[in-house]
Write a protein that holds these residues in place. Structure first.
Motif, PDB file in Angstrom:
ATOM      1  N   SER A  69     -50.979  46.515 -20.076  1.00  0.00           N
ATOM      2  CA  SER A  69     -51.040  45.079 -19.775  1.00  0.00           C
ATOM      3  C   SER A  69     -52.514  44.669 -19.691  1.00  0.00           C
ATOM      4  CB  SER A  69     -50.361  44.800 -18.433  1.00  0.00           C
ATOM      5  OG  SER A  69     -50.759  43.541 -17.917  1.00  0.00           O
ATOM      6  N   PRO A  70     -52.814  43.395 -19.988  1.00  0.00           N
ATOM      7  CA  PRO A  70     -54.212  42.941 -19.840  1.00  0.00           C
ATOM      8  C   PRO A  70     -54.596  42.723 -18.388  1.00  0.00           C
ATOM      9  CG  PRO A  70     -52.803  41.091 -20.430  1.00  0.00           C
ATOM     10  CD  PRO A  70     -51.928  42.321 -20.469  1.00  0.00           C
ATOM     11  N   ASP A 105     -43.417  46.630  -8.787  1.00  0.00           N
ATOM     12  CA  ASP A 105     -43.723  47.924  -9.379  1.00  0.00           C
ATOM     13  C   ASP A 105     -45.124  47.845 -10.015  1.00  0.00           C
ATOM     14  OD1 ASP A 105     -43.892  50.229 -10.785  1.00  0.00           O
ATOM     15  OD2 ASP A 105     -42.047  49.938 -11.957  1.00  0.00           O
ATOM     16  N   LEU A 106     -46.080  48.550  -9.436  1.00  0.00           N
ATOM     17  CA  LEU A 106     -47.469  48.438  -9.905  1.00  0.00           C
ATOM     18  C   LEU A 106     -47.634  48.910 -11.348  1.00  0.00           C
ATOM     19  CD1 LEU A 106     -49.561  49.578  -6.776  1.00  0.00           C
ATOM     20  CD2 LEU A 106     -48.471  47.379  -7.262  1.00  0.00           C
ATOM     21  N   ASP A 107     -46.617  49.607 -11.845  1.00  0.00           N
ATOM     22  CA  ASP A 107     -46.649  50.080 -13.232  1.00  0.00           C
ATOM     23  C   ASP A 107     -46.699  48.963 -14.270  1.00  0.00           C
ATOM     24  OD1 ASP A 107     -46.826  52.721 -13.060  1.00  0.00           O
ATOM     25  OD2 ASP A 107     -44.825  53.167 -13.847  1.00  0.00           O
ATOM     26  N   LEU A 153     -48.853  46.721 -14.277  1.00  0.00           N
ATOM     27  CA  LEU A 153     -50.272  46.348 -14.419  1.00  0.00           C
ATOM     28  C   LEU A 153     -50.987  47.235 -15.438  1.00  0.00           C
ATOM     29  CD1 LEU A 153     -51.019  46.063 -10.598  1.00  0.00           C
ATOM     30  CD2 LEU A 153     -51.002  44.145 -12.218  1.00  0.00           C
ATOM     31  N   GLY A 154     -52.084  46.693 -15.981  1.00  0.00           N
ATOM     32  CA  GLY A 154     -52.928  47.510 -16.849  1.00  0.00           C
ATOM     33  C   GLY A 154     -53.668  48.563 -16.038  1.00  0.00           C
ATOM     34  N   ALA A 155     -54.088  48.187 -14.836  1.00  0.00           N
ATOM     35  CA  ALA A 155     -54.809  49.103 -13.943  1.00  0.00           C
ATOM     36  C   ALA A 155     -55.003  48.386 -12.606  1.00  0.00           C
ATOM     37  CB  ALA A 155     -56.174  49.485 -14.525  1.00  0.00           C
ATOM     38  N   ILE A 156     -55.392  49.142 -11.594  1.00  0.00           N
ATOM     39  CA  ILE A 156     -55.799  48.514 -10.332  1.00  0.00           C
ATOM     40  C   ILE A 156     -57.198  49.030  -9.986  1.00  0.00           C
ATOM     41  CG2 ILE A 156     -53.413  48.324  -9.510  1.00  0.00           C
ATOM     42  CD1 ILE A 156     -53.908  50.557  -7.582  1.00  0.00           C
ATOM     43  N   VAL A 157     -57.989  48.149  -9.370  1.00  0.00           N
ATOM     44  CA  VAL A 157     -59.329  48.569  -8.932  1.00  0.00           C
ATOM     45  C   VAL A 157     -59.319  48.661  -7.411  1.00  0.00           C
ATOM     46  CG1 VAL A 157     -61.812  48.198  -9.095  1.00  0.00           C
ATOM     47  CG2 VAL A 157     -60.307  47.260 -10.871  1.00  0.00           C
ATOM     48  N   MET A 158     -59.725  49.793  -6.918  1.00  0.00           N
ATOM     49  CA  MET A 158     -59.802  50.018  -5.470  1.00  0.00           C
ATOM     50  C   MET A 158     -60.900  49.156  -4.849  1.00  0.00           C
ATOM     51  SD  MET A 158     -57.861  52.739  -4.555  1.00  0.00           S
ATOM     52  CE  MET A 158     -56.492  52.327  -5.557  1.00  0.00           C
ATOM     53  N   LYS A 159     -60.755  48.873  -3.563  1.00  0.00           N
ATOM     54  CA  LYS A 159     -61.857  48.196  -2.877  1.00  0.00           C
ATOM     55  C   LYS A 159     -63.098  49.079  -2.944  1.00  0.00           C
ATOM     56  CE  LYS A 159     -63.413  45.864   1.199  1.00  0.00           C
ATOM     57  NZ  LYS A 159     -64.399  45.217   0.295  1.00  0.00           N
ATOM     58  N   GLY A 160     -64.264  48.454  -3.019  1.00  0.00           N
ATOM     59  CA  GLY A 160     -65.528  49.187  -3.189  1.00  0.00           C
ATOM     60  C   GLY A 160     -65.722  50.287  -2.148  1.00  0.00           C
ATOM     61  N   ARG A 214     -52.424  60.069  -2.624  1.00  0.00           N
ATOM     62  CA  ARG A 214     -51.116  59.547  -2.167  1.00  0.00           C
ATOM     63  C   ARG A 214     -50.583  58.510  -3.137  1.00  0.00           C
ATOM     64  NH1 ARG A 214     -53.063  58.686   3.295  1.00  0.00           N
ATOM     65  NH2 ARG A 214     -53.153  56.464   2.846  1.00  0.00           N
ATOM     66  N   LEU A 215     -51.451  57.566  -3.526  1.00  0.00           N
ATOM     67  CA  LEU A 215     -51.015  56.475  -4.406  1.00  0.00           C
ATOM     68  C   LEU A 215     -50.585  57.020  -5.759  1.00  0.00           C
ATOM     69  CD1 LEU A 215     -50.754  53.391  -4.792  1.00  0.00           C
ATOM     70  CD2 LEU A 215     -53.089  53.407  -5.691  1.00  0.00           C
ATOM     71  N   HIS A 216     -51.350  57.962  -6.275  1.00  0.00           N
ATOM     72  CA  HIS A 216     -51.052  58.522  -7.593  1.00  0.00           C
ATOM     73  C   HIS A 216     -49.686  59.210  -7.607  1.00  0.00           C
ATOM     74  CE1 HIS A 216     -52.035  59.921 -11.591  1.00  0.00           C
ATOM     75  NE2 HIS A 216     -51.685  61.148 -11.238  1.00  0.00           N
ATOM     76  N   ALA A 217     -49.299  59.746  -6.466  1.00  0.00           N
ATOM     77  CA  ALA A 217     -47.991  60.405  -6.382  1.00  0.00           C
ATOM     78  C   ALA A 217     -46.850  59.381  -6.429  1.00  0.00           C
ATOM     79  CB  ALA A 217     -47.905  61.228  -5.092  1.00  0.00           C
ATOM     80  N   ARG A 218     -47.162  58.107  -6.178  1.00  0.00           N
ATOM     81  CA  ARG A 218     -46.102  57.091  -6.104  1.00  0.00           C
ATOM     82  C   ARG A 218     -46.099  56.126  -7.279  1.00  0.00           C
ATOM     83  NH1 ARG A 218     -45.946  54.449  -0.291  1.00  0.00           N
ATOM     84  NH2 ARG A 218     -43.969  53.686  -1.120  1.00  0.00           N
ATOM     85  N   THR A 219     -47.150  56.116  -8.105  1.00  0.00           N
ATOM     86  CA  THR A 219     -47.196  55.195  -9.236  1.00  0.00           C
ATOM     87  C   THR A 219     -48.062  55.775 -10.354  1.00  0.00           C
ATOM     88  OG1 THR A 219     -48.051  53.064 -10.018  1.00  0.00           O
ATOM     89  CG2 THR A 219     -49.004  53.914  -8.006  1.00  0.00           C
TER      90      THR A 219
END
Ligand code: SIN
Length: 303
Positions: A15-16, A35-37, A39-46, A87-92
């Motif tokens: 996704s864009p 479902d975060l899937d 999305l094209g990607a998510i950026v973590m807080k700095g 943790r997040l990677h294990a869920r999405t």
């Protein structure tokens, strides 16, 4: 069926839509909404090497068409973020981008190297553009020479794609963009927030301890769109556009001026499932315009 995938050259995203740093927590907070899937990607807080308390309150101030923030890059530090990412990677399966910060060039490089080594991390975004760390809003992205040195130093230490996040508060953002790409940036993301301020007329003091703060939201969209266009005209690496995006229509505007993907930010605060709605709107616009892929309109502004 519209094909929402976009090709950054070094990676295809489904996704864009990418959620912008600082507006999407560390991803986990948004798992209940959709479902975060999608999305094209998510950026973590700095993130810095060590935990940071950030700036004293108040940190947020609403304006009629936008949001001023002076968070000061508060965060739990790199070790804690590594745990969160596992943790997040294990869920999405959504690609995770780490927004890398540093007090100095060496810390930027150290933090970037640490997250580059994690299998769960897809890409890095170098945050050289936060206006809330130093008084007056100074940041490395205001200076092309500093940007070039810093990007080279970081690039030498990482093996993941490196996105460099630019500031609209540079006198010449195109020169900074050129410095970043010539020094090894794989992509550019822009823009971070515009320097602004608010005044408390009772106390006669600035609302924010740092005096200035960063403005985001609908107010900045026309300004950001222009800067994205200016940079896209000179860029030979993909540009990820952002600034005030709140609809599918907005996304297509950014593609027409040349963006290869977009980030959505402030809208996530008002509408946590905004990406879900915007995804449907992009599909509807593509159908209306009879476009099968966003690559068909990328950079196709007739001006
Ligand atoms: C902040 O934490 O102050 C905002 C982050 C940014 O502008 O990069």
């Amino acid at each position: 069926m519209a094909d929402l995938s976009v090709d950054l050259g070094f990676r295809v995203l489904k996704s864009p839509l990418i959620t912008a740093s600082g507006t999407f927590g560390y991803g986990e907070e948004f798992l209940p909404f959709y479902d975060l899937d999608i999305l094209g990607a998510i950026v973590m807080k700095g993130i810095f090497r060590d935990p940071r308390p950030g700036n004293p309150p108040p940190r947020l101030h609403e304006t009629p068409a936008g949001l001023l923030n002076s968070i000061g890059l508060a965060g739990p530090g790199s070790a804690a973020l590594q745990e969160i990412i596992r943790r997040l990677h294990a869920r999405t399966a959504v690609p995770i981008i780490v927004n890398v910060c540093g007090e100095d060039d060496e810390e930027f490089a150290e933090v970037a190297a640490l997250f580059s080594a994690m299998d769960e991390v897809a890409m890095l975004e170098l945050n050289i553009s936060c206006p809330n760390v130093r008084q007056g809003g100074a940041c490395p992205a205001q200076d092309a020479g500093h940007t070039a040195r810093l990007v080279r130093q970081v690039k030498d230490r990482v093996r993941k794609p490196l996105i460099v996040k630019l500031s609209p508060n540079a006198v010449d953002i195109v020169a900074v963009a050129q410095a970043a790409q010539d020094s090894g940036a794989d992509a550019l993301s822009l823009v971070n927030t515009f320097l602004g301020m608010a005044v408390d007329i009772t106390t006669r003091r600035p609302v924010f301890a740092n005096v200035y703060a960063g403005l985001s939201g609908p107010a900045i969209k026309p300004l950001a769109l222009r800067l994205v266009r200016e940079v896209c005209r000179r860029a030979y690496v993909p540009v990820i556009g952002m600034g005030g995006i709140a609809s599918g229509h907005d996304v297509l505007e950014y593609f027409l001026v040349g963006a290869a993907a977009v980030q959505i930010g402030t809208i996530n605060f008002r509408e946590p499932a905004a990406a879900l709605r915007i995804t449907g709107e992009i599909e509807a616009e593509m159908e209306r315009l009879k476009i099968k892929s966003l690559s068909e309109i990328r950079g196709q502004l007739q001006a």
